[in-house]
Design a protein around this motif. Sequence first.
Motif, mmCIF file in Angstrom:
data_model
loop_
_atom_site.group_PDB
_atom_site.id
_atom_site.type_symbol
_atom_site.label_atom_id
_atom_site.label_comp_id
_atom_site.label_asym_id
_atom_site.label_seq_id
_atom_site.Cartn_x
_atom_site.Cartn_y
_atom_site.Cartn_z
ATOM 1 N N SER A 37 0.847 -1.188 0.000
ATOM 2 C CA SER A 37 0.000 0.000 0.000
ATOM 3 C C SER A 37 0.885 1.242 0.000
ATOM 4 C CB SER A 37 -0.871 0.005 1.257
ATOM 5 O OG SER A 37 -0.061 0.222 2.403
ATOM 6 N N GLU A 39 0.976 3.611 2.111
ATOM 7 C CA GLU A 39 1.498 3.823 3.462
ATOM 8 C C GLU A 39 2.713 2.937 3.738
ATOM 9 O OE1 GLU A 39 -2.539 5.162 3.062
ATOM 10 O OE2 GLU A 39 -1.670 3.179 2.728
ATOM 11 N N GLU A 40 2.623 1.675 3.307
ATOM 12 C CA GLU A 40 3.743 0.741 3.503
ATOM 13 C C GLU A 40 4.968 1.173 2.694
ATOM 14 O OE1 GLU A 40 1.626 -3.563 4.346
ATOM 15 O OE2 GLU A 40 1.551 -2.745 2.311
ATOM 16 N N LEU A 43 6.677 4.094 4.430
ATOM 17 C CA LEU A 43 7.456 3.584 5.569
ATOM 18 C C LEU A 43 8.745 2.925 5.087
ATOM 19 C CD1 LEU A 43 4.681 2.067 7.865
ATOM 20 C CD2 LEU A 43 6.127 4.056 8.366
ATOM 21 N N SER A 71 -0.425 12.289 -3.813
ATOM 22 C CA SER A 71 0.056 12.020 -2.454
ATOM 23 C C SER A 71 1.037 13.108 -1.996
ATOM 24 C CB SER A 71 0.745 10.653 -2.396
ATOM 25 O OG SER A 71 1.323 10.453 -1.110
ATOM 26 N N ALA A 73 2.136 13.426 1.013
ATOM 27 C CA ALA A 73 3.124 12.777 1.883
ATOM 28 C C ALA A 73 4.290 12.232 1.074
ATOM 29 C CB ALA A 73 2.461 11.654 2.677
#
Length: 243
Positions: A37, A39-40, A43, A71, A73
């Motif tokens: 994903s 998010e993964e 990270l 995105s 982020a």
Amino acid sequence: MSFFLIKILGRTTSTLALLMFFLGCGDNSDLSSQSKSPEELILSATEKQRIGAYDEAIDDLRQVLKLDPDSIAAYNQMGWVYSEADQRNEAIDSFKKSLEMEPENFQARLGLGDVYSKMTRNDLAVAEFLKAESIQPKDTELLFKIALEYWYDQKLEGAAQYYQKILVITPDHIQTHLNLISVYEKLKNWGKAIEEIEISKRLGKETNNDQAIAIAERKLLFIKGRMAMSEKDYKRKTQPPFD
């Protein structure tokens, strides 16, 4: 069916099974990355950045942007990675893309200001930090950055103003008091400089900070000598040709 044919079929089945096993054990890192994903992946990029694997971190973040082109982020993280890797133009582009989507994004403003500061473009750095201040006006780390940029540009009144803003929020910020000594010394405000020296020494004793005490005491000796020196003598001692 003859025994010979059964034996051949048995070997064929075993070979196919073995081939499928090896195909399953092959390099599927790309597939693994694609299955993560956003998010993964962010990270993962953060961890790769931590160990200095900047290219791999950027690859992860590009994968995020394929999944989610908007995105913020990912663009921010990409900016920090590029900045740390000293690829400043790429870092600027990344933070600007983030700000195009969200002009009030604090991290992007902060990141862009930091890149300009590294480039010694103090004017551009201050402009971004001031925009960041409008978003988070009580962030003392940001206020400290602004004060430093003004100091580097020798805009002393601005530096003093922002150091004082920090002290309104955190009165015992010892590094701010130490820095104010130098600002007031440059402004020839001897009384304020000595006042900051005394505060720094007190805070140094309260926190067992021997280094801060030593710095304050050295600055006191310098300022006392400077106060007793005429402008002509000061220039002669600090500007070439030296006596």
